[in-house]
Design a protein around this motif. Structure first.
Motif, PDB file in Angstrom:
ATOM      1  N   LEU A 161      -3.064   0.287   7.590  1.00  0.00           N
ATOM      2  CA  LEU A 161      -3.718  -0.267   8.907  1.00  0.00           C
ATOM      3  C   LEU A 161      -5.058  -0.996   8.886  1.00  0.00           C
ATOM      4  O   LEU A 161      -5.347  -1.798   9.547  1.00  0.00           O
ATOM      5  N   LYS A 162      -5.784  -0.584   7.734  1.00  0.00           N
ATOM      6  CA  LYS A 162      -6.987  -1.325   7.527  1.00  0.00           C
ATOM      7  C   LYS A 162      -6.912  -2.769   7.309  1.00  0.00           C
ATOM      8  O   LYS A 162      -7.568  -3.817   7.847  1.00  0.00           O
ATOM      9  N   ALA A 163      -5.906  -2.994   6.532  1.00  0.00           N
ATOM     10  CA  ALA A 163      -5.346  -4.249   6.229  1.00  0.00           C
ATOM     11  C   ALA A 163      -4.785  -4.989   7.438  1.00  0.00           C
ATOM     12  O   ALA A 163      -5.311  -6.255   7.605  1.00  0.00           O
TER      13      ALA A 163
ATOM     14  N   PHE B  68       0.885  -1.281  -0.010  1.00  0.00           N
ATOM     15  CA  PHE B  68      -0.027  -0.030  -0.162  1.00  0.00           C
ATOM     16  C   PHE B  68       0.830   1.261   0.028  1.00  0.00           C
ATOM     17  O   PHE B  68       1.697   1.279   0.690  1.00  0.00           O
ATOM     18  N   SER B  69       0.436   2.215  -0.848  1.00  0.00           N
ATOM     19  CA  SER B  69       1.182   3.370  -0.819  1.00  0.00           C
ATOM     20  C   SER B  69       0.500   4.256   0.108  1.00  0.00           C
ATOM     21  O   SER B  69       0.901   5.393   0.685  1.00  0.00           O
ATOM     22  N   SER B  70      -0.642   4.126   0.685  1.00  0.00           N
ATOM     23  CA  SER B  70      -1.244   4.798   1.936  1.00  0.00           C
ATOM     24  C   SER B  70      -1.291   4.064   3.153  1.00  0.00           C
ATOM     25  O   SER B  70      -1.629   2.812   3.411  1.00  0.00           O
TER      26      SER B  70
ATOM     27  N   ALA C  87       2.880   1.773  16.037  1.00  0.00           N
ATOM     28  CA  ALA C  87       2.339   1.917  17.285  1.00  0.00           C
ATOM     29  C   ALA C  87       0.794   1.408  16.967  1.00  0.00           C
ATOM     30  O   ALA C  87       0.355   0.474  17.805  1.00  0.00           O
ATOM     31  N   LYS C  88       0.202   2.121  16.264  1.00  0.00           N
ATOM     32  CA  LYS C  88      -1.255   1.381  15.698  1.00  0.00           C
ATOM     33  C   LYS C  88      -1.318   0.205  15.284  1.00  0.00           C
ATOM     34  O   LYS C  88      -2.129  -0.909  15.743  1.00  0.00           O
TER      35      LYS C  88
END
Length: 448
Positions: free
Chosen positions: A40-42, A33-35, A67-68
Motif C-alpha cells: 500500500l505504501k508503494a 511485497f509479502s506485506s 479498496a485502499k
C-alpha cells in the motif's frame, strides 16, 4: 508483451520471488511485497499499470487492500489471487472493482495474459481520462451554444441531472447535437475524470452488438481468438453513450434492461456475472412510443431509459441561435483565414430550414469557406448553382432531394452515404424505400 509496471502483494515469499524473476525477464518493472502494508505504501509512492493481490494475507486482507489501493489510484486495475475455497470472496472483489480473479495454483501463461489485459485496460482508461480532461476544459468553459429559450432550458436541465446515476434519454432529429448533450452530462458531472465511451448502435451488425457491449471470452464464437472486454467495462465509473438506441436488436434489449437495473452482465460465452458502475445516456431520432406500440421496442426498456428525457430542438425552431453558431464555427472549426458573412449570406442562412440541423449548417459553412474568393462569404458561395435558393419547399421534399443528392455523389454506396448523412444504414434503407429513390441507371430503365 509490452513492458508494464506491476505490483504484487502475496505472503508466500517463494511464489512472489519466482513470479518477480519471470516477469522481470520479460522487461517488466516488478515490485513484489509479502506485506500488504508495504504494498500500500508503494501504491502511494508510485503509479502502477496493474496489481496482483492475494486475497488472504496477514495485517490486511486482499479486499481491504483492493479498496485502499483504489482510493489512492482509481485507475489501477487489480487481479485477485484466491484458493478454491474463496471463490465467493473473489466474486465480491470483482463487484468492488477488481479486474478479474485467478485461482491457485495458476498457470504462468494464463497469469501473464490476464495481467497484460488488465494493464491494457488501465492504460486505455488513463488515456480516456486525459482526453476527458481536455474536453472538460473545452466544454466546461462554455455553455451549449444558444441564447434561445429552448437551449437555455436544455442547459439548465443538463446541469440539474448531470450528477444523477439515472439513465437519460436524449431526443432529437439527426444532426441536432445529441452527442454534445451526452458529453455535457458527463463533463459537468462528478464522472468527468472517468471514461466517456460512445457507441453508435445503428452501425453494429446485430450478431456483434452483444460482444461489443458486454465483451466475450476466447472461443465464444467463430473468430473469437482472444477474450475481449465490452464497452460497459471500459466505461466503469464513467458514462456509456448509446446513440441510435432505437436500432438495438430486440433480443439484446432484454440484456441491456437487466444491466440498467442491476449493473450486472455476462460476457458472451462466460457464465460468470460481472458488475460495473456506469451511467447510461441513450439517444434517438425516432419516436420510441410508436415503436413500443408496434412491438419493435420493449416497453419496460423504454420506461427504464426514459427516467429523464432531454429533447434537443431542431435548428429551424431556434433561428436566433444561428448567428452565434456561425460565429463559433467560423472562428473555431475552419482554418482558412478570417472569414465573415455578407448580409445576403446571413439572411439566406437565417431563412433556411436545415433538414440536417446543426450538422448541415457546419457543412454549408465549410463549403462557403472553401468556395469564397476573399474574406467575405457571399450567398452564392453557400450552395451549388443547381440547388434552389428558394426556401418555400416542404421539409420532406428537401430531405428527399438531399438524400438523393448524397447517394448520387457517392455513386449509391449506401454505407458511405449513411456515414455522410450521419444516420444509421438501416435508417437510410427505410428512407430510400419511403421516398422511392432508385439509382440513375434503374430510373432510366424504368422510364423506358
Amino acid at each position: 508483451m509490452e513492458p508494464y509496471r506491476i505490483l504484487i502483494a502475496d505472503d508466500e515469499m517463494s511464489f512472489i520471488q519466482l513470479l518477480q524473476k519471470r516477469l522481470s525477464r520479460q522487461g517488466h518493472e516488478v515490485f513484489a511485497f509479502s506485506s500488504p502494508i508495504e504494498a500500500l505504501k508503494a501504491v502511494a509512492a508510485k503509479s502502477f499499470d496493474v496489481a496482483l493481490f492475494d486475497i488472504k494475507m496477514p495485517e490486511l486482507d486482499g479486499l481491504d487492500l483492493l479498496a485502499k489501493a483504489k482510493e489512492v489510484q482509481p485507475t489501477l486495475e487489480v487481479v485477485m489471487l484466491t484458493g478454491h475455497g474463496d471463490i465467493e470472496t473473489a466474486i465480491e472483489a470483482m463487484k468492488r472493482g477488481a479486474y478479474d480473479y485467478l485461482t491457485k495454483p495458476v498457470e504462468p501463461a494464463k497469469l501473464e495474459l490476464t495481467l497484460q489485459k488488465a494493464a491494457e485496460k488501465g492504460r486505455l482508461i488513463k488515456k480516456s481520462i486525459g482526453l476527458a480532461a481536455a474536453q472538460k476544459t473545452h466544454i466546461g468553459n462554455r455553455p451549449l451554444i444558444g441564447k434561445s429559450s429552448s437551449m437555455l432550458w436544455l442547459t439548465e436541465m443538463i446541469k440539474r441531472v448531470a450528477d444523477s446515476d439515472s439513465p437519460v434519454l436524449v431526443l432529437g432529429e439527426s444532426g441536432t447535437g445529441k452527442e454534445l448533450v451526452a458529453q455535457a452530462l458527463h463533463f459537468w458531472s462528478r464522472r468527468a475524470d472517468q471514461p466517456f465511451i460512445p457507441l453508435n448502435v445503428g452501425t453494429l451488425p446485430a450478431h456483434l452488438a452483444e460482444s461489443e457491449l458486454f465483451g466475450h471470452v476466447k472461443g465464444a464464437f467463430t473468430g473469437a481468438h482472444t477474450a475481449k472486454q465490452g464497452l460497459v467495462e471500459l466505461a466503469h465509473r464513467g458514462t456509456l453513450f448509446l446513440d441510435e438506441i432505437a436500432e438495438l436488436d430486440i433480443s439484446l434489449q432484454v440484456k441491456l434492461l437487466r444491466f440498467l437495473e442491476t449493473g450486472e452482465f455476462r460476457r458472451v460465452g462466460d457464465p460468470a456475472v460481472r458488475h460495473v458502475q456506469v451511467r447510461v445516456v441513450a439517444a434517438t431520432n425516432r419516436d420510441l412510443k410508436e415503436m413500443v406500440a408496434a412491438g419493435k421496442f420493449r416497453k419496460d426498456l423504454y420506461y427504464r431509459l426514459n427516467v429523464v428525457s432531454l429533447p434537443v430542438p431542431p435548428l429551424r425552431e431556434r433561428r436566433e441561435d444561428i448567428p452565434l453558431l456561425v460565429s463559433y464555427f467560423l472562428n473555431n472549426r475552419f482554418y482558412h483565414g478570417p472569414k465573415e458573412l455578407s448580409r445576403e449570406a446571413m439572411e439566406y442562412l437565417m431563412a433556411y430550414d436545415y433538414p440536417g440541423n446543426v450538422r448541415e449548417l457546419v457543412n454549408i459553412l465549410e463549403r462557403g469557406v472553401l468556395l469564397s474568393r476573399g474574406s467575405v462569404i457571399q450567398k452564392e458561395d453557400l450552395y451549388y448553382p443547381w440547388e434552389s435558393a428558394c426556401q418555400d419547399l416542404k421539409l420532406e421534399s428537401v430531405e428527399r432531394e438531399h438524400i438523393n443528392r448524397v447517394l448520387r455523389q457517392v455513386k449509391w454506396d449506401k454505407p458511405k452515404a449513411a456515414e455522410l448523412l450521419g444516420i444509421a444504414l438501416r435508417t437510410l434503407y427505410r428512407k430510400i424505400e419511403y421516398y422511392g429513390l432508385t439509382p440513375p441507371e434503374q430510373s432510366d430503365h424504368l422510364s423506358t
